[in-house]
Design an enzyme around this catalytic site. Structure first.
Site, mmCIF file in Angstrom:
data_model
loop_
_atom_site.group_PDB
_atom_site.id
_atom_site.type_symbol
_atom_site.label_atom_id
_atom_site.label_comp_id
_atom_site.label_asym_id
_atom_site.label_seq_id
_atom_site.Cartn_x
_atom_site.Cartn_y
_atom_site.Cartn_z
ATOM 1 N N GLU A 27 33.711 19.653 -24.185
ATOM 2 C CA GLU A 27 33.126 20.996 -24.046
ATOM 3 C C GLU A 27 32.799 21.283 -22.583
ATOM 4 O OE1 GLU A 27 32.267 18.628 -26.055
ATOM 5 O OE2 GLU A 27 31.567 19.292 -28.003
ATOM 6 N N LEU A 312 50.203 -14.679 -32.255
ATOM 7 C CA LEU A 312 48.990 -13.865 -32.153
ATOM 8 C C LEU A 312 49.105 -12.605 -33.024
ATOM 9 C CD1 LEU A 312 46.268 -13.749 -30.883
ATOM 10 C CD2 LEU A 312 47.239 -12.542 -28.938
HETATM 11 N N1 NAP Z 1 59.583 -8.900 -27.787
HETATM 12 C C1 NAP Z 1 58.292 -8.779 -27.578
HETATM 13 O O1 NAP Z 1 57.741 -7.689 -27.722
HETATM 14 C C2 NAP Z 1 57.495 -9.969 -27.167
HETATM 15 C C3 NAP Z 1 56.169 -9.793 -26.722
HETATM 16 C C4 NAP Z 1 55.433 -10.910 -26.363
HETATM 17 C C5 NAP Z 1 56.003 -12.164 -26.467
HETATM 18 N N2 NAP Z 1 57.291 -12.296 -26.889
HETATM 19 C C6 NAP Z 1 57.896 -13.627 -27.003
HETATM 20 O O2 NAP Z 1 57.091 -14.391 -27.872
HETATM 21 C C7 NAP Z 1 57.177 -15.762 -27.493
HETATM 22 C C8 NAP Z 1 55.762 -16.345 -27.406
HETATM 23 O O3 NAP Z 1 55.158 -16.216 -28.660
HETATM 24 P P1 NAP Z 1 54.216 -17.322 -29.253
HETATM 25 O O4 NAP Z 1 53.995 -17.016 -30.693
HETATM 26 O O5 NAP Z 1 54.749 -18.661 -28.883
HETATM 27 O O6 NAP Z 1 52.898 -17.173 -28.397
HETATM 28 P P2 NAP Z 1 51.616 -16.211 -28.428
HETATM 29 O O7 NAP Z 1 51.422 -15.568 -29.735
HETATM 30 O O8 NAP Z 1 51.657 -15.358 -27.210
HETATM 31 O O9 NAP Z 1 50.487 -17.283 -28.185
HETATM 32 C C9 NAP Z 1 50.102 -18.132 -29.233
HETATM 33 C C10 NAP Z 1 49.015 -19.051 -28.752
HETATM 34 O O10 NAP Z 1 47.819 -18.304 -28.510
HETATM 35 C C11 NAP Z 1 46.708 -19.135 -28.725
HETATM 36 N N3 NAP Z 1 45.765 -18.533 -29.645
HETATM 37 C C12 NAP Z 1 44.419 -18.557 -29.495
HETATM 38 N N4 NAP Z 1 43.823 -17.997 -30.537
HETATM 39 C C13 NAP Z 1 44.787 -17.602 -31.386
HETATM 40 C C14 NAP Z 1 44.751 -16.995 -32.665
HETATM 41 N N5 NAP Z 1 43.598 -16.654 -33.279
HETATM 42 N N6 NAP Z 1 45.923 -16.753 -33.289
HETATM 43 C C15 NAP Z 1 47.098 -17.068 -32.696
HETATM 44 N N7 NAP Z 1 47.191 -17.668 -31.484
HETATM 45 C C16 NAP Z 1 46.030 -17.936 -30.849
HETATM 46 C C17 NAP Z 1 47.250 -20.418 -29.361
HETATM 47 O O11 NAP Z 1 47.345 -21.413 -28.337
HETATM 48 P P3 NAP Z 1 46.075 -22.367 -28.098
HETATM 49 O O12 NAP Z 1 45.815 -23.051 -29.404
HETATM 50 O O13 NAP Z 1 46.477 -23.240 -26.996
HETATM 51 O O14 NAP Z 1 44.955 -21.443 -27.733
HETATM 52 C C18 NAP Z 1 48.646 -20.049 -29.798
HETATM 53 O O15 NAP Z 1 49.554 -21.131 -29.798
HETATM 54 C C19 NAP Z 1 57.916 -15.807 -26.187
HETATM 55 O O16 NAP Z 1 59.250 -16.175 -26.428
HETATM 56 C C20 NAP Z 1 57.863 -14.378 -25.704
HETATM 57 O O17 NAP Z 1 58.978 -14.053 -24.901
HETATM 58 C C21 NAP Z 1 58.043 -11.240 -27.235
#
Ligand code: NAP
Length: 381
Positions: A27, A312
């Site tokens: 506003e 994640l």
């Molecule tokens: N195409 C796209 O849009 C896109 C976007 C992003 C990534 N990517 C690809 O995704 C891949 C990485 O994915 P990612 O699954 O390995 O890794 P991520 O989801 O980025 O990370 C997972 C890590 O986060 C930590 N974490 C902490 N709290 C969590 C929770 N509550 N839930 C889940 N994770 C938690 C854990 O490690 P700790 O236990 O050590 O904390 C877990 O191993 C890569 O290849 C990347 O290039 C693609």
């Protein structure tokens, strides 16, 4: 987003919107931008005008002082400090008030704010780029680039609209992202400043993030927060804080957060089932997402973009903590059983338990549209 349009004698004489938290309300913005006198005008607002001194003075006072004769409001403000009082103040001062015009659309537009007021947590948007066959990376982990330049430019603009961007440590280790909004103006080629500078957030239980990671190296220029577990080494906390990162310890995900219960309900034979030792399953569960969202709410963050990766994103889905999904779909077929999809975690054991995306009539955002050579899907979950 809250907007206001001032109309007098059938002509729009002012338009405004609430640009940032703590800034002038819609506003006030509309009154400041008004061409000519607003006396006798009608104010159309997407949200009931406020009537209390918060970060700014009451909008009801400003509307009355400006001589506004009629207010058409889409929805009541759920904030307990307003909750209908704003409209009552206006009516008592002789202003004609109409409530409920385009209420459904306004509720959809204001959904992040409404959630924040009710739950004290930010609106959670899950975002990823995928191939047509549902892969976010190849089987080697390569994900650059799945979407084309038009989609990536769009994604950069989206980053400039949120308070925070969240990734898991897996994405940092694999992609070393910068997570800033780099928006290039098309004509001059200069970099435009985004409307908001998002805080970059990494979820990293044991602080595995390398000091040479781009996020750490730029932490003194762009706010960078790292959430870690209770037993992350103190020396790593000190090192990251010295580099400019803001490090916060949060609890690990507990069975109460729903993960182990869901594992039992949805996937009784999964290797991630609670038959494994408690510490092992907790380690896989990661940090408590609920505790992190509470922290972000305390920091007044209204909306956050979760940019992956699959673990994640899957955890947010499993925990039913997501509000919206934004997907860039590229005309690519990546293939491969080992190539990841966007949602790891447990997922639904039966189709009947899957998240069904429902387009509500008031939610104009729930749509699939062409973008660049691919498509962009945006919907509530
Ligand atoms: N195409 C796209 O849009 C896109 C976007 C992003 C990534 N990517 C690809 O995704 C891949 C990485 O994915 P990612 O699954 O390995 O890794 P991520 O989801 O980025 O990370 C997972 C890590 O986060 C930590 N974490 C902490 N709290 C969590 C929770 N509550 N839930 C889940 N994770 C938690 C854990 O490690 P700790 O236990 O050590 O904390 C877990 O191993 C890569 O290849 C990347 O290039 C693609």
């Amino acid at each position: 987003m809250v907007g206001c349009v001032l109309v007098r004698n059938g002509r729009t004489i002012g338009e405004g919107w609430h640009r940032r938290f703590g800034g002038p309300h819609a506003e006030i913005d509309a009154l400041r931008r008004c061409h000519g006198s607003p006396r006798g005008a009608t104010a159309y607002v997407t949200l009931e005008p406020c009537c209390y001194y918060g970060k700014t003075p009451p909008c009801t006072d400003a509307l009355l002082a400006a001589g506004i004769r009629r207010v058409v409001a889409a929805v009541r403000d759920p904030n307990p400090r307003v909750a209908g009082r704003g409209l009552r103040v206006l009516r008592a001062a002789g202003v004609a008030v109409t409530l409920g015009v385009c209420a459904e659309q306004a509720a959809a537009l204001n959904a992040p704010f409404f959630k924040f007021i009710r739950r004290h947590r930010p609106w959670v948007i899950l975002k990823w780029a995928q191939s047509l066959d549902g892969k976010i990376a190849t089987h080697t982990g390569d994900s650059k680039w799945i979407s084309d330049e038009v989609c990536r430019a769009h994604a950069h603009r989206q980053r400039g609209l949120v308070d925070a961007i969240i990734v898991g440590i897996g994405t940092v280790l694999k992609d070393d992202p910068l997570l800033t909004s780099r928006v290039r103006a098309t004509r001059s080629g200069t970099i435009r400043r985004p409307p908001r500078i998002a805080t970059r957030i990494v979820l990293d239980s044991d602080l595995r993030i390398p000091p040479r990671a781009q996020l750490v190296r730029t932490a003194k220029q762009v706010p960078t927060w790292i959430f870690c577990g209770p037993s992350a080494p103190a020396a790593r906390v000190r090192r990251l804080e010295a580099a400019g990162c803001h490090v916060t310890r949060v609890p690990l995900a507990q069975p109460a957060d729903g993960q182990q219960r869901r594992a039992r309900l949805w996937q009784p034979f999964t290797p991630f089932s609670p038959s494994h030792s408690d510490s092992a399953s907790r380690r896989r569960a990661g940090l408590s997402l609920a505790a992190i969202l509470d922290e972000l709410g305390k920091a007044q963050m209204l909306n956050v973009l979760v940019e992956g990766g699959g673990r994640l994103l899957g955890a947010f889905m499993d925990e039913r903590l997501a509000d919206e999904v934004q997907v860039y779909i590229a005309p690519l077929l990546i293939g491969g059983a080992g190539a990841p999809g966007p949602l790891h975690g447990h997922g639904a054991a039966r189709v009947a338990r899957a998240h069904r995306l429902v387009e509500t009539s008031g939610d104009r955002a729930a749509a699939l549209r062409r973008l660049g050579a691919g498509w962009f899907l945006r919907t509530r979950v």
